[in-house]
Design a protein around this motif. Sequence first.
Motif, PDB file in Angstrom:
ATOM      1  N   ALA A 164      -7.695   6.154 -12.135  1.00  0.00           N
ATOM      2  CA  ALA A 164      -8.657   5.620 -11.244  1.00  0.00           C
ATOM      3  C   ALA A 164      -8.793   6.326 -10.041  1.00  0.00           C
ATOM      4  CB  ALA A 164      -8.438   4.098 -11.116  1.00  0.00           C
ATOM      5  N   GLY A 219       1.105   1.735  -0.785  1.00  0.00           N
ATOM      6  CA  GLY A 219       0.177   1.663  -1.783  1.00  0.00           C
ATOM      7  C   GLY A 219       0.210   0.063  -2.223  1.00  0.00           C
ATOM      8  N   VAL A 220      -0.818  -0.261  -2.805  1.00  0.00           N
ATOM      9  CA  VAL A 220      -1.039  -1.867  -3.390  1.00  0.00           C
ATOM     10  C   VAL A 220       0.232  -2.191  -4.275  1.00  0.00           C
ATOM     11  CG1 VAL A 220      -2.600  -3.440  -4.682  1.00  0.00           C
ATOM     12  CG2 VAL A 220      -3.319  -1.907  -2.898  1.00  0.00           C
ATOM     13  N   VAL A 221       0.589  -1.252  -5.255  1.00  0.00           N
ATOM     14  CA  VAL A 221       1.729  -1.607  -6.327  1.00  0.00           C
ATOM     15  C   VAL A 221       2.838  -1.779  -5.494  1.00  0.00           C
ATOM     16  CG1 VAL A 221       2.889  -0.942  -8.057  1.00  0.00           C
ATOM     17  CG2 VAL A 221       0.240  -0.356  -8.081  1.00  0.00           C
ATOM     18  N   TYR A 241      -4.305  -4.293 -15.149  1.00  0.00           N
ATOM     19  CA  TYR A 241      -3.851  -3.194 -14.583  1.00  0.00           C
ATOM     20  C   TYR A 241      -2.250  -3.263 -14.726  1.00  0.00           C
ATOM     21  CZ  TYR A 241      -2.402   0.210 -10.981  1.00  0.00           C
ATOM     22  OH  TYR A 241      -2.011   1.363 -10.335  1.00  0.00           O
ATOM     23  N   SER A 301      -5.831  -9.533 -10.190  1.00  0.00           N
ATOM     24  CA  SER A 301      -6.455  -8.341  -9.895  1.00  0.00           C
ATOM     25  C   SER A 301      -7.884  -8.736  -9.749  1.00  0.00           C
ATOM     26  CB  SER A 301      -6.589  -7.565 -11.282  1.00  0.00           C
ATOM     27  OG  SER A 301      -7.442  -6.480 -10.776  1.00  0.00           O
ATOM     28  N   ASN A 354      -9.460  -5.402 -12.934  1.00  0.00           N
ATOM     29  CA  ASN A 354      -9.372  -4.054 -13.615  1.00  0.00           C
ATOM     30  C   ASN A 354      -8.425  -4.381 -14.784  1.00  0.00           C
ATOM     31  OD1 ASN A 354      -8.686  -1.584 -14.422  1.00  0.00           O
ATOM     32  ND2 ASN A 354      -7.309  -1.028 -12.650  1.00  0.00           N
ATOM     33  N   ASP A 389      -4.459  -8.616  -5.631  1.00  0.00           N
ATOM     34  CA  ASP A 389      -4.586  -7.246  -5.599  1.00  0.00           C
ATOM     35  C   ASP A 389      -5.978  -6.898  -5.648  1.00  0.00           C
ATOM     36  OD1 ASP A 389      -5.429  -4.649  -6.069  1.00  0.00           O
ATOM     37  OD2 ASP A 389      -3.754  -4.428  -7.513  1.00  0.00           O
ATOM     38  N   ILE A 445      -7.662  -4.193  -4.341  1.00  0.00           N
ATOM     39  CA  ILE A 445      -8.112  -2.646  -3.929  1.00  0.00           C
ATOM     40  C   ILE A 445      -9.468  -2.423  -4.545  1.00  0.00           C
ATOM     41  CG2 ILE A 445      -7.225  -1.724  -6.383  1.00  0.00           C
ATOM     42  CD1 ILE A 445      -5.694   0.246  -4.682  1.00  0.00           C
ATOM     43  N   HIS A 446     -10.043  -2.954  -5.302  1.00  0.00           N
ATOM     44  CA  HIS A 446     -11.324  -2.683  -5.529  1.00  0.00           C
ATOM     45  C   HIS A 446     -12.580  -3.428  -4.902  1.00  0.00           C
ATOM     46  CE1 HIS A 446      -9.999  -0.194  -8.885  1.00  0.00           C
ATOM     47  NE2 HIS A 446      -9.204  -0.901  -9.212  1.00  0.00           N
ATOM     48  N   LYS A 479      -9.439   3.405  -2.952  1.00  0.00           N
ATOM     49  CA  LYS A 479     -10.457   3.631  -4.274  1.00  0.00           C
ATOM     50  C   LYS A 479     -11.738   3.795  -3.992  1.00  0.00           C
ATOM     51  CE  LYS A 479      -7.285   2.562  -7.312  1.00  0.00           C
ATOM     52  NZ  LYS A 479      -6.783   3.773  -7.964  1.00  0.00           N
ATOM     53  N   SER A 510      -2.235   1.525   2.485  1.00  0.00           N
ATOM     54  CA  SER A 510      -2.971   0.326   2.032  1.00  0.00           C
ATOM     55  C   SER A 510      -2.518  -0.819   3.225  1.00  0.00           C
ATOM     56  CB  SER A 510      -2.281  -0.167   0.648  1.00  0.00           C
ATOM     57  OG  SER A 510      -2.224   0.888  -0.206  1.00  0.00           O
TER      58      SER A 510
HETATM   59  C1  PLP Z   1      -5.933  -2.991  -9.809  1.00  0.00           C
HETATM   60  C2  PLP Z   1      -5.303  -1.770  -9.155  1.00  0.00           C
HETATM   61  N1  PLP Z   1      -4.213  -2.022  -8.281  1.00  0.00           N
HETATM   62  C3  PLP Z   1      -3.531  -0.981  -7.658  1.00  0.00           C
HETATM   63  C4  PLP Z   1      -3.653   0.375  -8.165  1.00  0.00           C
HETATM   64  C5  PLP Z   1      -3.119   1.471  -7.356  1.00  0.00           C
HETATM   65  O1  PLP Z   1      -2.720   1.222  -6.156  1.00  0.00           O
HETATM   66  P1  PLP Z   1      -1.719   2.262  -5.256  1.00  0.00           P
HETATM   67  O2  PLP Z   1      -1.989   3.486  -5.583  1.00  0.00           O
HETATM   68  O3  PLP Z   1      -2.185   1.993  -3.889  1.00  0.00           O
HETATM   69  O4  PLP Z   1      -0.344   1.837  -5.536  1.00  0.00           O
HETATM   70  C6  PLP Z   1      -4.782   0.498  -8.716  1.00  0.00           C
HETATM   71  C7  PLP Z   1      -5.189   1.987  -9.252  1.00  0.00           C
HETATM   72  O5  PLP Z   1      -5.977   2.343 -10.267  1.00  0.00           O
HETATM   73  C8  PLP Z   1      -5.518  -0.637  -9.401  1.00  0.00           C
HETATM   74  O6  PLP Z   1      -6.368  -0.521 -10.233  1.00  0.00           O
END
Ligand code: PLP
Length: 393
Positions: free
Chosen positions: A40, A98-100, A124, A171, A175, A203, A205-206, A238, A248
């Motif tokens: 993504a 990062g979000v993760v 996700y 999410s 996603n 989350d 992120i989108h 994203k 993030s």
């Molecule tokens: C829903 C979702 N959360 C988190 C991520 C990744 O986030 P990061 O790279 O900031 O950890 C993605 C990437 O595809 C995603 O689709």
Amino acid sequence: MTKKTYSFDHFPPREGTNCVKWDLRKAYFGKSDILPLWVADMDFETPDFIVDKIRERLDHPILGYTVRPDSFNQAFINWCEKKYQWKVKKEWMNFSPGVVSAVTMAVQGFTKPGDEVITQPPVYFPFFYSIKNTGRSLIYNPLKEINGRLCMDFEQLESIITAKTKMIIISNPHNPGGSVWTKKEFIQLGEICEKHQIMVVSDEIHSDLVFHPHQHLPFAKVVPQEKVKSISCMAASKTFNLAGLSTSLVIAPDAEVMKVYNQHLQVSHLNMGNIFGSIATQAAYTEGSDWLAQLMSYLLNNRNYLHEFINTRLKPLRMLIPEATYMAWIDFSGLELSQDRLNYWLINEAKVAMNSGTLFGQGGEGYIRINFACPRSLLQEALERIEKAIKKL
Ligand SMILES: Cc1ncc(COP(=O)(O)O)c(C=O)c1O
């Protein structure tokens, strides 16, 4: 002042830039001659007003430790107010690379090993690892499809909650289904979480990749902290194609929640971030509106083109129309292939690289996720390859 027009029809070749999507085809799929519509990120240039700011910073040749200035916070606060009519306070904001990683820190900070954490597949998949690999118990509340949209199943959710359930990770927008969760859905979710004292990790992120007339809703805007504690994870990564800059934002309106999150961030010394990520994110939130409107218009056309192509030329396939994100969740079950055969066929016969639905957990069987954030010509070629391969089945 006339607005600048951006073209999304071309991008510089990405092979040889150490990019995951193009350069890891051989490692992930065993072949390099396949069109990558998987990971993504977007096959569009990161906008010039961001790259220029990074270049400007490079005029000073020392790249030591950095802090995020007040102007960074203000740019994000203004963005949230303008885009989601959400008044974020500076003290609610914190950082994550990062979000993760933010999701994992939240799992570690707010639950104990053995506690149950719920996710809603197909979803996700790194959420699964954030839960399982930290010794928590992963509980599924599968989404259900209603009229071509993935929806939360509240009845089922109530039935799986136990005294050990401490958190749900959502999410938002979703996603891979592309659902934009509504106020009504969040009120229902909030009531259940309040009743059972369950924290929500949202989350988001989108959040900026939402198609009109849908509107992103931060969970914390709808459900107050006095009822349900929550953390929202956001990023410009994203939206503006900055994922390689590892920057993030975490928003926690509850002071105690912020304190615990911050301890987890500090203990790993992850709080500082990187110079270019901060500069790029600030530029995105300050100058990004016009570019984003043009991006969304291109993505909408790609989404509609993909849907039309599937309906007219790839008949056995069926696509859920995403309300947000540049991912489409496509039902390939009409081809009557096992998932292994489907994955093999896509790579070796159609010669396209996409994500297997089963990665996303329950409900993913027979599905494939396609990333349509690429020039139309590339999307068209990928679809024509699938069309040709279907004819040979
Ligand atoms: C829903 C979702 N959360 C988190 C991520 C990744 O986030 P990061 O790279 O900031 O950890 C993605 C990437 O595809 C995603 O689709």
